[in-house]
Design a protein around this motif. Structure first.
Motif, PDB file in Angstrom:
ATOM      1  N   LEU A 138       0.827  -1.208   0.000  1.00 10.89           N
ATOM      2  CA  LEU A 138       0.000   0.000   0.000  1.00 10.89           C
ATOM      3  C   LEU A 138       0.859   1.254   0.000  1.00 10.89           C
ATOM      4  O   LEU A 138       0.528   2.247  -0.669  1.00 10.89           O
ATOM      5  CB  LEU A 138      -0.935  -0.009   1.214  1.00 10.89           C
ATOM      6  N   LEU A 139       1.962   1.214   0.732  1.00  3.12           N
ATOM      7  CA  LEU A 139       2.868   2.356   0.756  1.00  3.12           C
ATOM      8  C   LEU A 139       3.502   2.576  -0.614  1.00  3.12           C
ATOM      9  O   LEU A 139       3.625   3.708  -1.080  1.00  3.12           O
ATOM     10  CB  LEU A 139       3.942   2.151   1.819  1.00  3.12           C
ATOM     11  N   ALA A 140       3.899   1.489  -1.269  1.00  2.41           N
ATOM     12  CA  ALA A 140       4.501   1.589  -2.606  1.00  2.41           C
ATOM     13  C   ALA A 140       3.505   2.171  -3.600  1.00  2.41           C
ATOM     14  O   ALA A 140       3.864   3.015  -4.444  1.00  2.41           O
ATOM     15  CB  ALA A 140       4.981   0.220  -3.068  1.00  2.41           C
ATOM     16  N   ILE A 141       2.237   1.734  -3.518  1.00  9.50           N
ATOM     17  CA  ILE A 141       1.204   2.261  -4.415  1.00  9.50           C
ATOM     18  C   ILE A 141       0.998   3.755  -4.175  1.00  9.50           C
ATOM     19  O   ILE A 141       0.876   4.548  -5.126  1.00  9.50           O
ATOM     20  CB  ILE A 141      -0.117   1.491  -4.219  1.00  9.50           C
ATOM     21  N   SER A 142       0.978   4.165  -2.914  1.00 10.02           N
ATOM     22  CA  SER A 142       0.777   5.575  -2.586  1.00 10.02           C
ATOM     23  C   SER A 142       1.941   6.431  -3.075  1.00 10.02           C
ATOM     24  O   SER A 142       1.733   7.514  -3.648  1.00 10.02           O
ATOM     25  CB  SER A 142       0.608   5.739  -1.068  1.00 10.02           C
ATOM     26  N   LEU A 143       3.159   5.964  -2.850  1.00  9.36           N
ATOM     27  CA  LEU A 143       4.328   6.717  -3.308  1.00  9.36           C
ATOM     28  C   LEU A 143       4.381   6.788  -4.832  1.00  9.36           C
ATOM     29  O   LEU A 143       4.755   7.817  -5.412  1.00  9.36           O
ATOM     30  CB  LEU A 143       5.606   6.083  -2.758  1.00  9.36           C
ATOM     31  N   MET A 144       3.987   5.697  -5.485  1.00  6.74           N
ATOM     32  CA  MET A 144       3.962   5.678  -6.945  1.00  6.74           C
ATOM     33  C   MET A 144       2.926   6.674  -7.475  1.00  6.74           C
ATOM     34  O   MET A 144       3.170   7.373  -8.477  1.00  6.74           O
ATOM     35  CB  MET A 144       3.640   4.264  -7.433  1.00  6.74           C
ATOM     36  N   LYS A 145       1.789   6.764  -6.796  1.00  2.00           N
ATOM     37  CA  LYS A 145       0.761   7.726  -7.197  1.00  2.00           C
ATOM     38  C   LYS A 145       1.275   9.151  -7.062  1.00  2.00           C
ATOM     39  O   LYS A 145       1.011  10.000  -7.926  1.00  2.00           O
ATOM     40  CB  LYS A 145      -0.491   7.528  -6.333  1.00  2.00           C
ATOM     41  N   THR A 146       2.027   9.429  -6.000  1.00  2.00           N
ATOM     42  CA  THR A 146       2.551  10.771  -5.789  1.00  2.00           C
ATOM     43  C   THR A 146       3.653  11.110  -6.783  1.00  2.00           C
ATOM     44  O   THR A 146       3.666  12.205  -7.368  1.00  2.00           O
ATOM     45  CB  THR A 146       3.079  10.921  -4.349  1.00  2.00           C
ATOM     46  N   MET A 147       4.574  10.169  -6.993  1.00  2.00           N
ATOM     47  CA  MET A 147       5.723  10.439  -7.846  1.00  2.00           C
ATOM     48  C   MET A 147       5.351  10.406  -9.326  1.00  2.00           C
ATOM     49  O   MET A 147       5.500  11.396 -10.044  1.00  2.00           O
ATOM     50  CB  MET A 147       6.834   9.422  -7.561  1.00  2.00           C
ATOM     51  N   LEU A 148       4.832   9.254  -9.799  1.00  2.21           N
ATOM     52  CA  LEU A 148       4.523   9.101 -11.222  1.00  2.21           C
ATOM     53  C   LEU A 148       3.220   9.791 -11.607  1.00  2.21           C
ATOM     54  O   LEU A 148       3.030  10.161 -12.767  1.00  2.21           O
ATOM     55  CB  LEU A 148       4.453   7.611 -11.586  1.00  2.21           C
ATOM     56  N   GLY A 149       2.308   9.936 -10.646  1.00  2.00           N
ATOM     57  CA  GLY A 149       1.017  10.541 -10.947  1.00  2.00           C
ATOM     58  C   GLY A 149       0.971  12.037 -10.777  1.00  2.00           C
ATOM     59  O   GLY A 149      -0.038  12.668 -11.110  1.00  2.00           O
TER      60      GLY A 149
ATOM     61  N   LEU B  34       2.066   9.567   5.117  1.00  2.00           N
ATOM     62  CA  LEU B  34       2.777   9.729   6.384  1.00  2.00           C
ATOM     63  C   LEU B  34       2.110   8.922   7.499  1.00  2.00           C
ATOM     64  O   LEU B  34       2.792   8.338   8.352  1.00  2.00           O
ATOM     65  CB  LEU B  34       2.828  11.207   6.772  1.00  2.00           C
ATOM     66  N   THR B  35       0.779   8.868   7.495  1.00  2.00           N
ATOM     67  CA  THR B  35       0.096   8.058   8.508  1.00  2.00           C
ATOM     68  C   THR B  35       0.352   6.574   8.284  1.00  2.00           C
ATOM     69  O   THR B  35       0.331   5.782   9.229  1.00  2.00           O
ATOM     70  CB  THR B  35      -1.416   8.338   8.501  1.00  2.00           C
ATOM     71  N   GLN B  36       0.573   6.194   7.014  1.00  2.00           N
ATOM     72  CA  GLN B  36       0.918   4.801   6.740  1.00  2.00           C
ATOM     73  C   GLN B  36       2.325   4.475   7.222  1.00  2.00           C
ATOM     74  O   GLN B  36       2.605   3.363   7.660  1.00  2.00           O
ATOM     75  CB  GLN B  36       0.817   4.513   5.238  1.00  2.00           C
ATOM     76  N   LEU B  37       3.220   5.458   7.147  1.00  2.00           N
ATOM     77  CA  LEU B  37       4.592   5.230   7.575  1.00  2.00           C
ATOM     78  C   LEU B  37       4.696   5.093   9.087  1.00  2.00           C
ATOM     79  O   LEU B  37       5.562   4.374   9.589  1.00  2.00           O
ATOM     80  CB  LEU B  37       5.484   6.388   7.103  1.00  2.00           C
ATOM     81  N   THR B  38       3.836   5.782   9.816  1.00  2.00           N
ATOM     82  CA  THR B  38       3.847   5.690  11.277  1.00  2.00           C
ATOM     83  C   THR B  38       2.860   4.620  11.711  1.00  2.00           C
ATOM     84  O   THR B  38       1.700   4.617  11.315  1.00  2.00           O
ATOM     85  CB  THR B  38       3.456   7.039  11.903  1.00  2.00           C
ATOM     86  N   LEU B  39       3.320   3.727  12.549  1.00  2.00           N
ATOM     87  CA  LEU B  39       2.472   2.633  13.011  1.00  2.00           C
ATOM     88  C   LEU B  39       1.424   3.108  14.013  1.00  2.00           C
ATOM     89  O   LEU B  39       0.407   2.453  14.214  1.00  2.00           O
ATOM     90  CB  LEU B  39       3.333   1.535  13.638  1.00  2.00           C
ATOM     91  N   VAL B  40       1.675   4.259  14.670  1.00  2.00           N
ATOM     92  CA  VAL B  40       0.729   4.796  15.649  1.00  2.00           C
ATOM     93  C   VAL B  40      -0.354   5.574  14.925  1.00  2.00           C
ATOM     94  O   VAL B  40      -0.065   6.481  14.135  1.00  2.00           O
ATOM     95  CB  VAL B  40       1.447   5.712  16.661  1.00  2.00           C
TER      96      VAL B  40
ATOM     97  N   ILE C 157      -5.863  13.289  13.642  1.00  2.00           N
ATOM     98  CA  ILE C 157      -5.290  13.568  12.322  1.00  2.00           C
ATOM     99  C   ILE C 157      -6.055  12.836  11.233  1.00  2.00           C
ATOM    100  O   ILE C 157      -6.344  13.388  10.165  1.00  2.00           O
ATOM    101  CB  ILE C 157      -3.798  13.187  12.298  1.00  2.00           C
ATOM    102  N   LEU C 158      -6.410  11.578  11.479  1.00  2.00           N
ATOM    103  CA  LEU C 158      -7.189  10.817  10.498  1.00  2.00           C
ATOM    104  C   LEU C 158      -8.538  11.453  10.229  1.00  2.00           C
ATOM    105  O   LEU C 158      -9.023  11.450   9.091  1.00  2.00           O
ATOM    106  CB  LEU C 158      -7.369   9.373  10.989  1.00  2.00           C
TER     107      LEU C 158
END
Length: 363
Positions: free
Chosen positions: A195-206, A269-275, A280-281
């Motif tokens: 899920l993190l990879a998909i989100s980063l790909m959306k931000t970078m490539l999209g 960022l919320t995905q990167l933090t486990l807490v 914020i959500l």
């Protein structure tokens, strides 16, 4: 009452509950979606009809614009489902397949739209700044190949999003939603990484990479136009007009997508933090529907910003509305399309520069 939507997976308990659930969202957002749907369908259908009936697919810009309009239309057909989903308080009644397909089409349109806009920007840069050297590359055959590559690449990038969407029953509120896959304990780390990879790909490539390319192309075009205006004063008004259109194109792209990308980055960022911070959500999930509305509006504003400013397009649109017979009366270079109006007027300005120089200076 127990939800009975077909294909509903096992119930999911959310630690923060179904955040972002507000009555004003359930009322306002479906109205905006409906307006986007009507305006987008009418506007992009007119673009397709005008280009196909009167302007033909004889220029690179027209081919890209037609594909961009088709991409917007493909996405817009999902808006009634998303409007219903929101109006029902985030209840998804359409089943698992349409959940995956609709989510995939949204991301598919994100990639195709931005890729076609990037291709148009590169084409305008080549046509305006390097008109002679780029002629052998700017052909109809190359344009068709580029379109096929964009469609295939965007499809590949959107498949992971479709696969990670499903219909869930939220046990907190007993609501059936179309949402992101919730990992089980045995594969939690792997799914989170995906899920993190998909989100980063959306931000970078999209967004980021195409936006940098678009800005770079427009800056180089603007520099060439200013240089042409400086050399030949009679091109002053032409150059200013083209620069204004370039600014409008960049601003439309930027204003439509930046709000959504900002909040999407916060989600990353919320995905990167486990807490999980429920406050914020709640802010992110409340703001996200409105940023999505703005992003979706880009599919409606594209015909206005890039096409309806062209006099040749308006003339052919009136012919279409009067049901005049098709056929091209006189081929027009490219003022007919979303970005192509820029090429014709900029080429005029640059041609003045070429004519004013000795032949030995022309590269």
């Amino acid at each position: 009452m127990q939800n009975t939507t077909a294909g509903v997976t096992q119930g999911v308990h959310l630690k923060c509950g179904l955040s972002g659930s507000h009555e004003f969202i359930f009322t306002l957002v479906p109205i905006v979606y409906s307006c986007n749907f009507v305006i987008g369908i009418v506007g992009n259908s007119m673009v397709v009809a005008v280009i196909y009936c009167y302007m033909k697919l004889k220029t690179v810009a027209n081919i890209f614009v037609l594909n961009l309009a088709v991409s917007d239309l493909t996405f817009l057909i999902t808006l009634p489902m998303w409007a219903t989903f929101t109006a029902k308080g985030y209840y998804w009644p359409f089943g698992g397949f349409l959940c995956k397909a609709s989510a995939g089409l949204v991301i598919f349109n994100l990639y195709t739209s931005i890729f076609f806009l990037t291709a148009l920007s590169i084409d305008r840069y080549m046509a305006i700044v390097h008109p002679m050297r780029s002629r052998r590359f700017r052909t109809v055959a190359y344009a068709h190949i580029t379109c096929v590559v964009i469609w295939l690449f965007a499809f590949v990038l959107s498949v992971p999003t479709a696969l990670t969407r499903d219909v869930f029953n939220i046990t907190n509120s007993n609501t059936t939603v179309c949402g992101i896959l919730h990992p089980k304990e045995e594969n939690a780390i792997r799914v989170k990484q995906l899920l993190l990879a998909i989100s980063l790909m959306k931000t970078m490539l999209g967004f980021l990479v195409p936006f940098i390319i678009i800005i770079t192309c427009y800056c180089l075009i603007g520099r060439a136009l200013l240089r042409a205006r400086h050399i030949h004063r009679s091109s002053h008004s032409r150059g200013d007009e083209v620069l204004r259109m370039l600014t409008a194109a960049v601003l439309a792209f930027f204003l439509c997508w930046v709000p959504h990308q900002v909040f999407h980055f916060l989600q990353v960022l919320t995905q990167l933090t486990l807490v999980e911070n429920c406050a914020i959500l709640e802010i992110i999930d409340t703001a996200m529907p409105f940023t999505i509305c703005i992003a979706y509006f880009n599919s409606c504003v594209n015909p206005i910003v890039y096409s309806f400013v062209g006099r040749n397009f308006r003339k052919n649109l009136m012919r279409l509305l009067r049901c005049s017979p098709g056929g091209s009366s006189r081929p027009h270079p490219s003022i007919s399309s979303k970005m192509s109006i820029l090429s014709f007027r900029a080429s005029e300005a640059l041609s003045l520069t070429v004519k004013s120089r000795p032949s030995s200076e022309v590269k």
